[in-house]
Each structure stands twice: as structure tokens, then as C-alpha cells.
Design an enzyme around this catalytic site. Structure first.
Site, PDB file in Angstrom:
ATOM      1  CB  CYS A 114       2.928  16.823  76.768  1.00  0.00           C
ATOM      2  SG  CYS A 114       3.365  16.815  75.098  1.00  0.00           S
ATOM      3  CG  HIS A 240       1.974  20.261  78.107  1.00  0.00           C
ATOM      4  ND1 HIS A 240       3.507  20.479  77.823  1.00  0.00           N
ATOM      5  CD2 HIS A 240       1.547  19.873  76.728  1.00  0.00           C
ATOM      6  CE1 HIS A 240       3.711  20.151  76.730  1.00  0.00           C
ATOM      7  NE2 HIS A 240       2.641  19.929  75.859  1.00  0.00           N
ATOM      8  CG  ASN A 269       5.098  20.853  73.171  1.00  0.00           C
ATOM      9  OD1 ASN A 269       5.699  20.468  74.068  1.00  0.00           O
ATOM     10  ND2 ASN A 269       3.712  20.712  72.392  1.00  0.00           N
TER      11      ASN A 269
HETATM   12  O1  UT7 Z   1       2.219  18.715  73.308  1.00  0.00           O
HETATM   13  C1  UT7 Z   1       1.243  17.936  72.566  1.00  0.00           C
HETATM   14  C2  UT7 Z   1       0.139  18.866  72.465  1.00  0.00           C
HETATM   15  N1  UT7 Z   1       0.166  19.801  71.284  1.00  0.00           N
HETATM   16  C3  UT7 Z   1      -0.736  20.917  71.147  1.00  0.00           C
HETATM   17  O2  UT7 Z   1      -1.343  21.178  72.368  1.00  0.00           O
HETATM   18  C4  UT7 Z   1      -0.945  21.530  69.876  1.00  0.00           C
HETATM   19  C5  UT7 Z   1      -2.231  22.107  69.803  1.00  0.00           C
HETATM   20  N2  UT7 Z   1      -2.515  22.755  68.479  1.00  0.00           N
HETATM   21  C6  UT7 Z   1      -1.789  24.005  68.255  1.00  0.00           C
HETATM   22  O3  UT7 Z   1      -1.405  24.426  69.231  1.00  0.00           O
HETATM   23  C7  UT7 Z   1      -2.289  24.482  67.125  1.00  0.00           C
HETATM   24  O4  UT7 Z   1      -3.344  23.832  66.351  1.00  0.00           O
HETATM   25  C8  UT7 Z   1      -1.399  24.734  65.997  1.00  0.00           C
HETATM   26  C9  UT7 Z   1      -0.138  25.802  66.598  1.00  0.00           C
HETATM   27  C10 UT7 Z   1      -0.617  23.467  65.704  1.00  0.00           C
HETATM   28  C11 UT7 Z   1      -1.832  25.462  64.871  1.00  0.00           C
HETATM   29  O5  UT7 Z   1      -2.458  26.657  65.061  1.00  0.00           O
HETATM   30  P1  UT7 Z   1      -3.926  26.748  64.025  1.00  0.00           P
HETATM   31  O6  UT7 Z   1      -4.301  28.305  64.780  1.00  0.00           O
HETATM   32  O7  UT7 Z   1      -4.791  25.720  64.563  1.00  0.00           O
HETATM   33  O8  UT7 Z   1      -3.483  26.991  62.616  1.00  0.00           O
HETATM   34  P2  UT7 Z   1      -4.064  25.916  61.608  1.00  0.00           P
HETATM   35  O9  UT7 Z   1      -3.192  24.594  61.610  1.00  0.00           O
HETATM   36  O10 UT7 Z   1      -5.378  25.938  61.560  1.00  0.00           O
HETATM   37  O11 UT7 Z   1      -3.266  26.656  60.252  1.00  0.00           O
HETATM   38  C12 UT7 Z   1      -3.648  27.953  59.825  1.00  0.00           C
HETATM   39  C13 UT7 Z   1      -3.045  28.536  58.659  1.00  0.00           C
HETATM   40  C14 UT7 Z   1      -2.852  27.479  57.633  1.00  0.00           C
HETATM   41  O12 UT7 Z   1      -2.947  28.035  56.304  1.00  0.00           O
HETATM   42  P3  UT7 Z   1      -4.432  28.436  55.593  1.00  0.00           P
HETATM   43  O13 UT7 Z   1      -4.700  26.769  55.096  1.00  0.00           O
HETATM   44  O14 UT7 Z   1      -5.209  28.890  56.356  1.00  0.00           O
HETATM   45  O15 UT7 Z   1      -3.840  28.957  54.336  1.00  0.00           O
HETATM   46  C15 UT7 Z   1      -1.504  26.865  57.980  1.00  0.00           C
HETATM   47  O16 UT7 Z   1      -0.949  26.412  56.668  1.00  0.00           O
HETATM   48  O17 UT7 Z   1      -1.615  28.524  59.121  1.00  0.00           O
HETATM   49  C16 UT7 Z   1      -0.709  27.984  58.159  1.00  0.00           C
HETATM   50  N3  UT7 Z   1       0.628  27.412  58.939  1.00  0.00           N
HETATM   51  C17 UT7 Z   1       1.679  28.239  59.164  1.00  0.00           C
HETATM   52  N4  UT7 Z   1       1.862  29.583  58.488  1.00  0.00           N
HETATM   53  C18 UT7 Z   1       3.043  30.011  58.834  1.00  0.00           C
HETATM   54  C19 UT7 Z   1       0.607  26.452  59.723  1.00  0.00           C
HETATM   55  N5  UT7 Z   1       1.820  26.280  60.271  1.00  0.00           N
HETATM   56  C20 UT7 Z   1       2.486  27.630  59.742  1.00  0.00           C
HETATM   57  C21 UT7 Z   1       3.864  28.176  60.186  1.00  0.00           C
HETATM   58  N6  UT7 Z   1       3.895  29.407  59.621  1.00  0.00           N
HETATM   59  N7  UT7 Z   1       4.536  27.700  60.904  1.00  0.00           N
END
Ligand code: UT7
Length: 318
Positions: A114, A240, A269
Site C-alpha cells: 500500500c 492510504h 482498501n
Molecule cells: O492496507 C494494509 C493496511 N491494513 C490496515 O491498515 C488494516 C488495519 N486494521 C484494521 O483496519 C482493523 O484492525 C480491522 C478493520 C481489520 C478490524 O477491526 P477491529 O476493530 O480491530 O476488530 P477486531 O479484529 O478486533 O474484531 C472485533 C470483533 C471480533 O469479534 P469478537 O472476538 O469481539 O466477538 C471479530 O470476530 O469483530 C469481529 N469481526 C467481524 N464482525 C462482523 C471481524 N470482522 C468482522 C466482520 N463482520 N467483517
């Protein structure tokens, strides 16, 4: 190092628009989670006949038109991508052939995920200085949909396809101000590329989130220090587009939220394409004006990061 000014911009999107509701029919997710946690509302996937290579060619053609340049006036071509159709030849060489760009100039792909578009600008500036020439075509394009595990809701809702291209002209009146870095690791990986078995993006989202909110302000400050500028001198900041919450956090930290542009809601993204896609939308919305200074910052798999000061002056000099 002699600077560059951006003189043309173009983009291409595939024909298949995929909303959050569409994704909720194939994986356990919903529009509220995706839009609140990421800011994404839709993204585009390639349909039959569309690919990284076709998107890049279409974006490059529009950028050349915008710059009012013919392909034979290009002196260097860099394509940033992690999703080229072939391991070799490069997308850049295929683009050269398709557009009729002349030989005896540097033409190549780079993989800096990215941050790739900004690595591409720095590479192009260096190559123009070493090899001579005035105009560089730098393109970021991806077909990430073919690298997604559509059963993994933690990644498949995030990414989209698209391409953005920009034409740069050497600018003797300015220095090139960039900050580039990398930290080898496996926080984001694409497995199995080039093998017959499926290739999937895997990402430790939380680790990358923490990395991003630290590196973006550091990178922006490093570029401003090199340029001898402060936020008051900057017209726009283009991050980005990975997560609206990352951008909002950094915008607040930098104390100028109104200067941070966001269009992640429209495309998700798109990795190397995301910064030029944002520049394109800003141009079409009338936000980019000649003489403006845009601070751009990218970060992604590698991990890589890159910041660059872009001087805007649309249309090639006589
Ligand atoms: O371009 C490369 C650079 N990449 C990035 O910059 C990505 C950076 N990271 C992020 O943007 C975020 O970490 C994510 C969007 C990937 C994830 O968001 P988060 O707020 O960090 O969520 P999390 O991974 O901590 O997950 C929270 C909850 C989990 O459930 P529990 O364990 O709390 O019950 C996940 O299983 O959200 C759940 N979850 C979803 N629920 C519904 C994860 N993905 C989804 C989904 N829909 N698509």
C-alpha cells in the site's frame, strides 16, 4: 534530488460494484459492522475480462490525456502492484507495449504494497535523475479480489480492485521530499502467489492498526521537516485508505482534521491504487488546484511506509 510536480491523473474501476449488504449474503458480516469499524460502504471487483493489467492501462491513458502528453513523451514507467496478472513480464512492460511508450527508458514494477505508489514516485524521480528525461508515469493498480479468502470475514470485507495513475514532470524549482521505510515481518501476507492453489491475503489487523496510527504522524512530520514546512503550509493530506478510523485518529493527532481527505467509503482498501484514486477524486471534485501542496502517506504489507510531498500543477509545461 530534483523534485517532481504532478501534471496528470487518471483512474479505472472495474464494473462489478459490491456493497456491504452483498457481502453479508456470503459471509457472517453486516453493513453496520463494516461501515462503523472501517468506513467502507462499497468496493469494486473485476468481472470477466478485467484485471490489474486492464485497469492499469485504462488509468494510464486517462492520466496521459489529463497531462496533455503523448505516450512517446514518457521517460520512465513505474507500476506499483501486488496483484499483477503474471509474475513476469511486469505490468509496466505490458503497459509500455500497449500504449506505445518508447524503448530505452526504465520500465518496471515494484512491490511495496500500500506504500507502493509513493515508493514508485521516489523511484521514478531517482531514475529520471540517473537516466535523464522529464516525464514519469507512475501507476498503482490491484485486483485484490482474486487474492481474497471469501470465507474470512476479517479480511474479505476490506479490500477492493482499482487503479490510479499519475504523470509527473521534473520540477527544477523544488526538491523531492520523501520519507521511506520498511520493517520486515509477516503481519500481512499473501500466500501461494504464482502457484496453482488459491492465494489468500492474511492480515493481523490489530497489529497493523497500531502500527499505522504510529507511523503515519511520524512519516508526515518527517516529510514536513525535510521540506521545512508545517501543517499550515500544507493544503491536503492524503492517507492510504485502509480504515477511516486510522485516518480520523491521525487527523486529530496532526491537529488539522479538515485537511485529511477520505474516500474509503467508495472503494475500500485498494492497496497501491488507494492514494492515486483519492487524488483523482479530489481533482474531479475541484479540490486540487495548481500550486497546492499535498502530503501523501502510505503504509502496508512489508511492513512498508512512505510519505511524499506532492506539488500540483496540472498539464505539462510547453
Ligand atoms: O492496507 C494494509 C493496511 N491494513 C490496515 O491498515 C488494516 C488495519 N486494521 C484494521 O483496519 C482493523 O484492525 C480491522 C478493520 C481489520 C478490524 O477491526 P477491529 O476493530 O480491530 O476488530 P477486531 O479484529 O478486533 O474484531 C472485533 C470483533 C471480533 O469479534 P469478537 O472476538 O469481539 O466477538 C471479530 O470476530 O469483530 C469481529 N469481526 C467481524 N464482525 C462482523 C471481524 N470482522 C468482522 C466482520 N463482520 N467483517
Amino acid at each position: 534530488m530534483t523534485g517532481l510536480k504532478m501534471i496528470g491523473i487518471g483512474r479505472a474501476l472495474p464494473s462489478r460494484c459490491v456493497t456491504n449488504d452483498d457481502l453479508s449474503k456470503i459471509v457472517d458480516t453486516n453493513d453496520a459492522w463494516i461501515s462503523e469499524r472501517t468506513g467502507i460502504r462499497r468496493r469494486y471487483y473485476c468481472a470477466d475480462g478485467e484485471s490489474t493489467n486492464t485497469l492499469i492501462a485504462a488509468a494510464a491513458r486517462e492520466a496521459l490525456e489529463c497531462a496533455r502528453l503523448q505516450p512517446e513523451q514518457i521517460d520512465c514507467v513505474i507500476v506499483a502492484t501486488v496483484s499483477s496478472n503474471y509474475a513476469s513480464p511486469s505490468v509496466a512492460c505490458l503497459l509500455q507495449a500497449e500504449l506505445g511508450i518508447r524503448e530505452n527508458i526504465p520500465v518496471m514494477d515494484i512491490n511495496a504494497a500500500c506504500a507502493g505508489f509513493l515508493f514508485g514516485i521516489a523511484t521514478a524521480a531517482g531514475l529520471l535523475q540517473i537516466c535523464g528525461g522529464r516525464h514519469a508515469l507512475v501507476v498503482g493498480g490491484e485486483q485484490l479480489s482474486r487474492l481474497m479468502d471469501m470465507t474470512d470475514r476479517s479480511t474479505c470485507v476490506l479490500f477492493g480492485d482499482g487503479a490510479g495513475a499519475a504523470v509527473f514532470e521534473r520540477d527544477e524549482s523544488a526538491d523531492l521530499c520523501v520519507d521511506l521505510g520498511s520493517r520486515g515481518g509477516m503481519d500481512i501476507q499473501i500466500e501461494g502467489v504464482g502457484r496453482p492453489d488459491p492465494s489468500y491475503i492474511k492480515m493481523n489487523g490489530n497489529a497493523v492498526f497500531r502500527f499505522a496510527v504510529g507511523v503515519i504522524p511520524d512519516c508526515l512530520n518527517a516529510v514536513m521537516d525535510k521540506a521545512g514546512l508545517t501543517m499550515d503550509d500544507i493544503d491536503w493530506v492524503v492517507c492510504h485508505q485502509a480504515n477511516a478510523r486510522i485516518i480520523d485518529h491521525c487527523a486529530k493527532k496532526m491537529g488539522a482534521p479538515e485537511k485529511f481527505y477520505k474516500n474509503i467509503d467508495r472503494y475500500g482498501n485498494t492497496s497501491a491504487a488507494s492514494i492515486p484514486l483519492a487524488l483523482y477524486d479530489m481533482y474531479k471534485e475541484g479540490l486540487l488546484k495548481d500550486g497546492q501542496k499535498v502530503l501523501a502517506v502510505g503504509f502496508g504489507a512489508g511492513l512498508t511506509w512512505a510519505g511524499a510531498l506532492l506539488n500540483i500543477h496540472m498539464g505539462a509545461s510547453e
